[in-house]
Design an enzyme around this catalytic site. Structure first.
Site, PDB file in Angstrom:
ATOM      1  N   ALA A 140       0.849  -1.187   0.000  1.00 37.08           N
ATOM      2  CA  ALA A 140       0.000   0.000   0.000  1.00 37.08           C
ATOM      3  C   ALA A 140       0.886   1.239   0.000  1.00 37.08           C
ATOM      4  O   ALA A 140       2.108   1.149  -0.071  1.00 37.08           O
ATOM      5  CB  ALA A 140      -0.936  -0.014   1.200  1.00 37.08           C
ATOM      6  N   VAL A 145       3.621  -5.543   3.368  1.00 34.93           N
ATOM      7  CA  VAL A 145       3.597  -6.632   4.350  1.00 34.93           C
ATOM      8  C   VAL A 145       4.284  -7.859   3.774  1.00 34.93           C
ATOM      9  O   VAL A 145       4.046  -8.234   2.616  1.00 34.93           O
ATOM     10  CB  VAL A 145       2.139  -6.968   4.745  1.00 34.93           C
ATOM     11  CG1 VAL A 145       2.114  -8.104   5.753  1.00 34.93           C
ATOM     12  CG2 VAL A 145       1.455  -5.740   5.323  1.00 34.93           C
ATOM     13  N   ASP A 294     -11.796   1.660   9.960  1.00 33.30           N
ATOM     14  CA  ASP A 294     -11.859   1.136   8.589  1.00 33.30           C
ATOM     15  C   ASP A 294     -12.147  -0.365   8.619  1.00 33.30           C
ATOM     16  O   ASP A 294     -11.328  -1.178   8.179  1.00 33.30           O
ATOM     17  CB  ASP A 294     -10.523   1.421   7.884  1.00 33.30           C
ATOM     18  CG  ASP A 294     -10.579   1.137   6.386  1.00 33.30           C
ATOM     19  OD1 ASP A 294     -11.685   1.160   5.818  1.00 33.30           O
ATOM     20  OD2 ASP A 294      -9.514   0.894   5.787  1.00 33.30           O
TER      21      ASP A 294
END
Length: 561
Positions: A140, A145, A294
């Protein structure tokens, strides 16, 4: 530092300002740049970036703005995502487009991962992890990750902050703050909200996301709230391999909540999952005042035994005790069809204009509540009702705090997941016992005693400091150092127009003087001549003509003759 239209910027920020202006003009927002009075400084060069083609011309302004934000990078994408929660200040068409913003980007090279691990954790990857996947699981705008295994054999996921992202975001915050101050000065009476405060809220939010160790502390805080609740799990944080730029978490293997077929194959109870997921979120809001901002399906896994697992705590909302009380009273007033109580709550909140037409607002709220009660179950949605209500209230220039807007959007997401899992899921009924419990708890002797004790403590502190405060005021008066600062609001535009008028008047007088002086020289017929005309007179007429043309062009461009 340089000053551009009142904005103090360094060389890096100046380059970024040029880039922002270039992209905005490229997507057809020249009028915005002109209103900010950037045209004469930068827009001419930025027009080189102008996009062409019929495709762009066929897009709506909201679509073009979304594309512009995507091109400007992570900070502006995050800003658009934040704005997508502000239905009280952003038109619906822009809300829908900003909700489509995605910050998935290509991953950065593994060589950078090695460098970042070395800088953040003080060692090589091989010395810290037993294994480490070179290919990222996800990437992102803020971080990516990787899967890994610790020397202890524990499977983990490692979240690593992008190289250079902190400096890039700080530059964008500086640019956005400058543009916000400029917009506030240019349109002091036209802004329906404070752009500077909006950017400051965005800066606070994205800086929290940049500090990955803060997310680890958030996970531990939330997991502590539900320590005795077996129906929900949170990943463990491995602090020995965590830093501000690296976050190492327990690898949670489960089924994504949106994978309905996999849930069925695993024999999991979708209706029970819907109820448990809603309960976890409602408790975060009403009991703890600290909730996942979120909670989309990608951040919710289902573990064996219908256990809910929440991931990605970079975006969090916060409601203090008074905000939770306001929210509970607001929901109860809505359910009890009490528009007068809603108006009194809005007045108490302070986010209201002096020109409020309370009679019209009461009428519209009554109509809205009547329509709400006539909705069939299939169309009844807490999130949608709150969203429509906020839009109605915003028309009267009443604005909610950012965390309330984040809560409304999160409720829409949670309710949507509930109905995806169970078409008969009723968020209103699910919330009712929690709201009633919160209202009842406020009437308990313990809560009343706590409130009274807090009030008495405040009055005691006031009485204790009051004599010293009066003495300080009197001392300042005696020393002639007592000052009252008065701020004139809305005069900037008047002063700017007055300066412009003065400059035009001065130019007109200079032109008139040049014409009169040149005419007098023509009459004397003295000095050297050019083409039978005295050179001084010729120069005077020429300068006067050029200045006259420049003055007329400026008047026509302003659009005011």
């Amino acid at each position: 530092m340089m000053n551009i239209l009142g904005i103090n910027v360094n060389a890096r920020s100046l380059r970024r300002v040029r880039q922002v202006i270039g992209v905005l003009i490229g997507y057809g927002f020249e009028s915005l740049i002109e209103h900010l009075h950037f045209t004469q400084f930068m827009a001419r060069g930025a027009r080189l970036f102008r996009r062409g083609g019929k495709e762009l011309a066929q897009l709506s302004p909201a679509e073009r703005m979304r594309l512009a934000l995507e091109e400007l990078g992570p900070s502006f994408i995050k800003l658009g995502q934040l704005l997508s929660t502000r239905s009280d200040i952003i038109p619906r068409s822009y809300l829908e487009e900003f909700s489509k913003l995605q910050d998935q980007v290509p991953g950065f090279a593994f060589s950078h991962v090695r460098t970042l691990i070395r800088e953040e954790l003080g060692g090589e990857i091989e010395d810290i992890y037993a294994s480490f996947s070179e290919e990222p699981l996800a990437a992102a705008s803020i971080a990516q990750v990787h899967a890994a295994t610790l020397k202890s054999g524990d499977e983990v996921v490692v979240k690593i902050r992008r190289p250079g992202i902190v400096e890039e975001v700080e530059t964008d915050i500086e640019v956005l703050l400058g543009l916000a101050f400029l917009a506030k000065r240019r349109f002091p009476d036209n802004c329906s909200f404070d752009p500077v405060e909006l950017v400051k809220e965005f800066a606070r939010s994205i800086r929290c996301e940049l500090e990955l160790s803060r997310e680890g502390r958030t996970i531990e805080r939330i997991s502590g709230y539900f320590a005795d609740e077996p129906t929900v799990r949170f990943p463990r944080v491995y602090w020995e391999v965590t830093s501000p730029g690296v976050l190492t978490l327990e690898c949670m293997r489960g089924i994504k909540v949106s994978d309905l077929a996999a849930l069925e194959r695993a024999g999991l109870d979708r209706k029970l999952i819907a109820r448990r997921g809603a309960d976890v979120f409602i408790r975060q809001v009403l009991e703890h005042g600290y909730f996942h901002g979120d909670p989309h399906p990608g951040n919710v896994f289902i573990l064996p035994g219908n256990v809910i697992c929440l991931l990605d705590f970079g975006m969090m909302g916060r409601l203090d005790s008074s905000s939770r009380e306001f929210f509970v009273d607001f929901l109860r007033s809505l359910v009890n069809k009490d528009p007068d109580r809603i108006i009194s709550l809005l007045l108490y909140s302070g986010d209201i204009s002096d020109t409020l037409d309370s009679r019209a607002l009461r009428r519209d709220l009554s109509d809205f509540i009547d329509d709400f009660y006539e909705l069939p179950f299939a169309e009844m949605s807490v999130g949608k009702i709150l969203g429509d209500l906020i839009t109605l209230i915003a028309a009267y220039r009443i604005y909610f705090r950012p965390d309330f807007m984040m809560l409304a959007k999160a409720l829409v997401t949670v309710e949507g997941m509930g109905r995806m899992l169970d078409p008969e899921f009723d968020m209103v009924e699910r919330m009712r016992p929690f709201v009633e419990k919160a209202a009842t708890d406020r009437l308990s002797m313990g809560h009343i005693a706590q409130e009274v004790g807090g009030s008495l403590q405040s009055y005691y502190n006031l009485a204790r400091t009051f004599p010293d405060d009066i003495k300080e005021i009197l001392n300042r008066l005696n020393r002639n150092k007592f000052k009252i600062d008065l701020e004139h609001r809305g005069l900037e535009h008047f002063i700017r127009e007055l300066d412009k008028s003065g400059n035009r008047l001065s130019s007109s007088l200079i032109i008139a003087a040049l014409l009169i002086g040149s005419s007098l020289i023509m009459q004397t017929d003295k000095g050297p001549h050019l083409l039978g005309v005295p050179i001084l007179a010729f120069l005077g007429y020429t300068v006067a003509g050029l200045m006259g043309v420049w003055l007329l062009v400026g008047i026509f461009r302003s659009g005011r003759l």
